[in-house]
Every structure is written in structure tokens, then in C-alpha cells.
Design an enzyme around this catalytic site. Sequence first.
Site, PDB file in Angstrom:
ATOM      1  N   CYS A   2       0.927  -1.139  -0.127  1.00 28.34           N
ATOM      2  CA  CYS A   2       0.019   0.109   0.100  1.00 28.34           C
ATOM      3  C   CYS A   2       0.756   1.232  -0.113  1.00 28.34           C
ATOM      4  CB  CYS A   2      -0.816  -0.105   1.240  1.00 28.34           C
ATOM      5  SG  CYS A   2      -1.798  -1.352   1.484  1.00 28.34           S
ATOM      6  N   ARG A  27       2.551   0.945  -6.288  1.00 27.02           N
ATOM      7  CA  ARG A  27       2.540   0.354  -4.881  1.00 27.02           C
ATOM      8  C   ARG A  27       1.293  -0.585  -4.491  1.00 27.02           C
ATOM      9  NH1 ARG A  27       6.743   1.967  -1.206  1.00 27.02           N
ATOM     10  NH2 ARG A  27       5.365   1.198   0.450  1.00 27.02           N
ATOM     11  N   TRP A  74      -3.527  -2.246  -1.197  1.00 26.29           N
ATOM     12  CA  TRP A  74      -3.322  -3.783  -2.252  1.00 26.29           C
ATOM     13  C   TRP A  74      -3.796  -4.647  -0.977  1.00 26.29           C
ATOM     14  CZ3 TRP A  74      -0.155  -7.973  -1.100  1.00 26.29           C
ATOM     15  CH2 TRP A  74      -0.012  -8.910  -2.028  1.00 26.29           C
ATOM     16  N   ASN A 100       0.013   0.761   5.936  1.00 34.18           N
ATOM     17  CA  ASN A 100       0.774  -0.204   5.073  1.00 34.18           C
ATOM     18  C   ASN A 100       1.406  -1.261   6.116  1.00 34.18           C
ATOM     19  OD1 ASN A 100       2.340  -1.500   3.065  1.00 34.18           O
ATOM     20  ND2 ASN A 100       3.978  -0.076   3.336  1.00 34.18           N
ATOM     21  N   GLY A 101       1.081  -2.610   5.804  1.00 30.72           N
ATOM     22  CA  GLY A 101       1.929  -3.737   6.555  1.00 30.72           C
ATOM     23  C   GLY A 101       0.932  -4.556   6.882  1.00 30.72           C
ATOM     24  N   GLU A 461      12.598 -16.311 -16.163  1.00 32.75           N
ATOM     25  CA  GLU A 461      12.180 -14.789 -16.110  1.00 32.75           C
ATOM     26  C   GLU A 461      11.224 -14.703 -17.287  1.00 32.75           C
ATOM     27  OE1 GLU A 461      12.337 -12.432 -14.168  1.00 32.75           O
ATOM     28  OE2 GLU A 461      11.829 -10.837 -15.362  1.00 32.75           O
ATOM     29  N   LYS A 465       6.935 -13.209 -16.425  1.00 34.10           N
ATOM     30  CA  LYS A 465       6.625 -12.149 -17.212  1.00 34.10           C
ATOM     31  C   LYS A 465       5.422 -12.395 -17.890  1.00 34.10           C
ATOM     32  CE  LYS A 465       8.292  -9.659 -15.688  1.00 34.10           C
ATOM     33  NZ  LYS A 465       9.487  -9.547 -14.898  1.00 34.10           N
ATOM     34  N   GLU A 468       2.752 -13.060 -15.371  1.00 33.19           N
ATOM     35  CA  GLU A 468       2.209 -11.542 -14.407  1.00 33.19           C
ATOM     36  C   GLU A 468       1.310 -10.835 -15.485  1.00 33.19           C
ATOM     37  OE1 GLU A 468       5.000  -9.444 -12.362  1.00 33.19           O
ATOM     38  OE2 GLU A 468       6.504 -10.109 -13.617  1.00 33.19           O
ATOM     39  N   HIS A 484      13.327 -35.918 -18.622  1.00 39.21           N
ATOM     40  CA  HIS A 484      12.944 -36.341 -17.386  1.00 39.21           C
ATOM     41  C   HIS A 484      11.428 -36.193 -17.040  1.00 39.21           C
ATOM     42  CE1 HIS A 484      17.163 -37.464 -16.601  1.00 39.21           C
ATOM     43  NE2 HIS A 484      17.539 -36.105 -16.789  1.00 39.21           N
ATOM     44  N   LYS A 580       3.837  -3.734  -6.771  1.00 38.18           N
ATOM     45  CA  LYS A 580       5.150  -3.469  -7.090  1.00 38.18           C
ATOM     46  C   LYS A 580       6.167  -3.844  -6.091  1.00 38.18           C
ATOM     47  CE  LYS A 580       8.691  -1.871  -9.720  1.00 38.18           C
ATOM     48  NZ  LYS A 580       8.773  -2.918 -11.022  1.00 38.18           N
TER      49      LYS A 580
HETATM   50  C1  F6R Z   1       8.200  -9.452 -11.433  1.00 42.32           C
HETATM   51  C2  F6R Z   1       8.375  -8.662 -10.303  1.00 42.32           C
HETATM   52  C3  F6R Z   1       8.310  -9.252  -8.784  1.00 42.32           C
HETATM   53  C4  F6R Z   1       9.810  -8.863  -8.338  1.00 42.32           C
HETATM   54  C5  F6R Z   1       9.889  -9.284  -6.820  1.00 42.32           C
HETATM   55  C6  F6R Z   1      11.033  -8.684  -6.042  1.00 42.32           C
HETATM   56  O1  F6R Z   1       8.236  -8.984 -12.651  1.00 42.32           O
HETATM   57  O2  F6R Z   1       8.318  -7.530 -10.277  1.00 42.32           O
HETATM   58  O3  F6R Z   1       8.840 -10.746  -9.042  1.00 42.32           O
HETATM   59  O4  F6R Z   1      10.972  -9.036  -9.069  1.00 42.32           O
HETATM   60  O5  F6R Z   1       8.597  -8.726  -5.994  1.00 42.32           O
HETATM   61  O6  F6R Z   1      10.937  -7.130  -6.124  1.00 42.32           O
HETATM   62  P1  F6R Z   1      12.328  -6.330  -5.621  1.00 42.32           P
HETATM   63  O7  F6R Z   1      13.241  -6.754  -6.822  1.00 42.32           O
HETATM   64  O8  F6R Z   1      12.045  -4.958  -5.599  1.00 42.32           O
HETATM   65  O9  F6R Z   1      12.806  -7.038  -4.577  1.00 42.32           O
END
Ligand code: F6R
Length: 585
Positions: A2, A27, A74, A100-101, A461, A465, A468, A484, A580
Site C-alpha cells: 500500500c 505500490r 493492495w 501499510n503492512g 524470467e 513475465k 504476471e 525427465h 510492485k
Molecule cells: C516480477 C516482479 C517481482 C519482483 C519481486 C522482487 O516482474 O516484479 O517478481 O521482482 O517482487 O522485487 P524487488 O526486486 O523490488 O525486491
Amino acid sequence: MCSIIGYKGKNAAAPILVDSLKRMEYRGYDSVGVATFDSGSILVRKGTGKVIEVNKNLNIDQMAGKIGIGHTRWATHGGVTDKNAHPHSACKNDIAVVHNGIIENYRELKEELASSGHTFASETDSEVIAHLLEIHYNRGVKKAMIETCKRLQGNYAFVAVFQDGTIGGARYEEPLIIGVANDGYFVSSDVLGFLEYTDKAIFLENGDICIVDNSKLEIFDFEGKPIAHPITQVAWELGDIDKGKYAHYTLKEINEQRLTVVHAGRQDEAVMNKFCDILAGAKDIYITGSGTSYHSALIFKHMLARFGKIRAETVVSSESQYALASMDDKSVLVAISQSGETADVLDTVRLARNQGAEILSIVNVTTSSLARVSDGCLSTNCGPEIGVAATKSFTGQLALIYNITDRLCKNCLETERAEFAVVVENIVANQASIMKVAVQMKDASDIYLLGRSLHYPIALEGALKLKELAYVHAEGIAAGELKHGPLALMEKNTFVIMINPRDATFNDTISNAHEIKARGATVIGISDRKDDVYDYWIEIPHLKEEAYYPIAEVIPLQILAYQLALAKNADPDYPRNLAKSVTVR
Ligand code: F6R
């Protein structure tokens, strides 16, 4: 997670708060709310949706008053509803709180408060804060803040506005930063909340409480003891979060990656030397991160082993509490995090610190909690990343990892950075051909990504992507593992992306592609060499330095995920259920 913001100053609070919330919306973005103090009363407007929508419906920015608090949510405890949106008030409406938390003991607090006559309007954990403040408010704001914080367990930052116009904030394991402007104060989860108005910031520490009363700032601990923190000047560039000509932040950030490679190369010599010296002198090295940053950790481990002849372990941050038993005071932990605020990463750092290890970090936000607790910290320097999916920050992390490795192996990598930046620009420009593949994959229900060696983390990775942004089941697999088990999944309607540049992995991965094609699946090759086995070929340039292929491979995957998101009418900047900065466990 949040975002929270408070403002007390000489200007109308609501338009400032709405503006700040827009800048911090990355956020959290399922609900929005603002409370202002005007003529002795606290007014609250809140609802579900994005800042622009909720503001349009409720005219939040027209609320009266020069004092106020705001929130984007969030959801963690309680569904996405108007009632659960912050701010929360208590029984007498003399207080409003944004949080937040997570308050871990909220159930017992709620029961206790309910049995003494308090009624609750929401399902959130946060509302207990408002009721606790209310109980002690008759003894003054300072007492109310201290007594409330003493009762809360968990991780939190909260800001409250009281009926006498005072603003109070408290921090415990969640960021809270004070912005000091000429004509007032901000209390915010992120410098982006106030950077448009001031670049002077005070970073609160765990266990700090602040009060802004009659334009005077007071900071003290949970025992009421005064605390002095310096005012830090924050870089204005952090405020550069305009979408510019692009439809989405994610697209802008994908397109910016030529500069990302260049900026990651701009490091302070002394800081870089210290970082590399600590690494080179370590008895053992652990590298940690979450999500995308963990994929960078995997590549870092590989680079250290291959080029630096240095052994390192990787630990996904959420698993660290079960995995760091052998760490001691000769160990080094390298924590990689775009935000520097991810709870799992900060927990890992705390654990490592308790075992005596030195902490190095790679962050994008240099004002973050992680940067501040590290013994050595390097920045990816790629500017604010607003799109929830990590794109340019991953490229920045890789570019920086190449730099560090090159330093450790005494310039063994071909580092023609300017040349490589042009290569990156060409890859970014190749969006039309990727669009053709996206059209074919629009209705895919399962996508597999295969790669070996350095390309395996890119398979992981790319799958992340696709999940998400495009909400499709996608799985990254080490190509040698196909036989396997995963081969059983290959059939018509399955899409498989082979990450296959012309290096030592090429021939084995081509063999895998044949095995897959023979089972009727559609094969897409990301490679600098065309091959008949590919139904679709996404061309990447041939690179002199093989170690740089991961950057060349991941960009087409980011573009593919972005285009698939558009094809499915999903918002690429704000994927459902995600935030984020994941500041909860
Ligand atoms: C994927 C993504 C998340 C972040 C993860 C770590 O696109 O954004 O998987 O990579 O939450 O976030 P940071 O790098 O901010 O610790």
C-alpha cells in the site's frame, strides 16, 4: 504494497494528496481514500478502483482542508470493498488512519476492543489502529501514538490525522519518510509521494514516531525519547515518472533499456572497489532476491563461477530462514532488489546480519531500507520503474552484474558498452515481428520456455513475465530436464519457446526442439541463428560476448508478454492481484 501519505502545510491538502497517490499508485491499486481535517472535523472519501477513477467519482481532490492523509490499497486482510478501503476511523470519528503492512495480532486486539464496546466498520487488520488511538487520544496525540505502537505486533507504517489537526506517523519494518517543504511537512511511504514539492527528506528508522503539530515536527521512540535524524537531499531525477509518448509505463520501460545498460555502467569507483573487495575476500558468498531479482541472482552465481572462479550459493529470499544455517561472520550476503523494500529480502538480510555476515546489495532505489542497511551498495541507476512487472530493472541488474564480474576477472569480458547499447536498441525496435508471434499465441493455455546454462534463468524470467502480464500458465524449464518429465506435456496446442543463441548450448537445445516438434507442439526459437525446426523465429543479434545473451533474450520475452497482455485486454502496468513492492511476508 500500500502507499500512505500525510500532508500538513499552507496549501489545500486534497489535490496534493491525490497527486501524490497517483505517483505512488504502483505500490497498490485496488482502492483509494483520503481524509482531510477542516473546521474541526475529519472528512473521509474512499472507494475501490484506481486513483483517477475514484477521484472522478468522488471529487476527492476538491475536499476542503490543509491537513490530510491518503492511501492506495493492495488488499491483504478483507476483500476489495469501499468499506475496507483506507482511511479507517474509530467510533467517534475523531481520528482517521492509513496503514501499510500487516498487524499480526489484530484478531486478539479486535476481540479485546469489541468486548469493551468498540464497533468495527471493516474487515481489515488496520482498523484496530484507529480504535487503539481513540482509546488514548484523551491523553494527547503523543501518548496515543506511543501506547498504540506498544500494542501492535507485525510490520507497519501508519499515518493518522487527529481531530485537533495533528498528524502522527509511526514506522516498524515498513518504510516511512518525512518530506520537509518550505511551507509544510509530508509523511510518506516513498519519496515519490513528495518529490514534486521538496527534495529534503528525513528517513525514519524502525521504532520511530513522528508528530506534525502546528507546523512543528517532533520525532521520538516508543518510550517517548526524542530522536534527531539528519535531513537528506534526495535526487530530483527520481521524480521522472512521466509516461511520455508511450501507452503504458511498461512499454516505456521496455523501450528505455538502451539507456539502462549505459546508466548501470556509471558507478562510483570507490564504491565499486569496496564492493568487489568484500566479495573477493569472502569465505563464502550467498546471493538472494525474490521473483525477477532472484533470476538475476542465478545469473550472478553463474557469472562468478565461470569468469571469476568464485563459488556462490543462491537462496530465494522467502526460503532463507531454512537455508542459511552455515553462514557465519566470514560470509557475505549479496541481496538483489529493485525496490530495496521487499520484506523477504530484508528478512534474509536481518538473518545474515545476526549470523555476523557482511551485507552487499544491488538496488535501484538508493534511498531504500536495503540500501541503508548494507555495508556496500551498488545502484542499477535505471530511474523509477513504475510498471509492476520488472523489465528495465532486470536489465540494469544484469548489466551491473557483468560490470562486477568483469572487475573481479580483471577485464575478461568484452565490454564494448556503447556497442552493446546499440544492440539493445535494435532488439527493442524489433517489436513488429514479435507481435506476429503474440497473435499466434493469444489463446495458448500453456507455454513452456526452455534454456540451458545462462539461458535457463531467462526461461524462468520469461515465464514469470508471461504469467504476471498475460495471465497465462507459463513454465521455465532447464532444457536438459525435458526428458525427465516435461516431454509428457508436449502435444498439439502446446507452445514452446526455445532460448537458444549460438553458444555451447546451441546443439543440445536444437535436439530438444526436434523432440518437442515431433510431438506436435509449436516451437518458437529466440536465437541469432535461424533453424528449420522453429515454427517461428525471433531473431536476436549475434553477440561477441556470449555472457551478454541473457539481456538480448529477455527483451523479446518482455515485449511478447506485454503484447499478449494487450491482446487479452489486461492492463500491463497494473496486473491483477500484484503489487510492485511486496512489503509483507
Ligand atoms: C516480477 C516482479 C517481482 C519482483 C519481486 C522482487 O516482474 O516484479 O517478481 O521482482 O517482487 O522485487 P524487488 O526486486 O523490488 O525486491
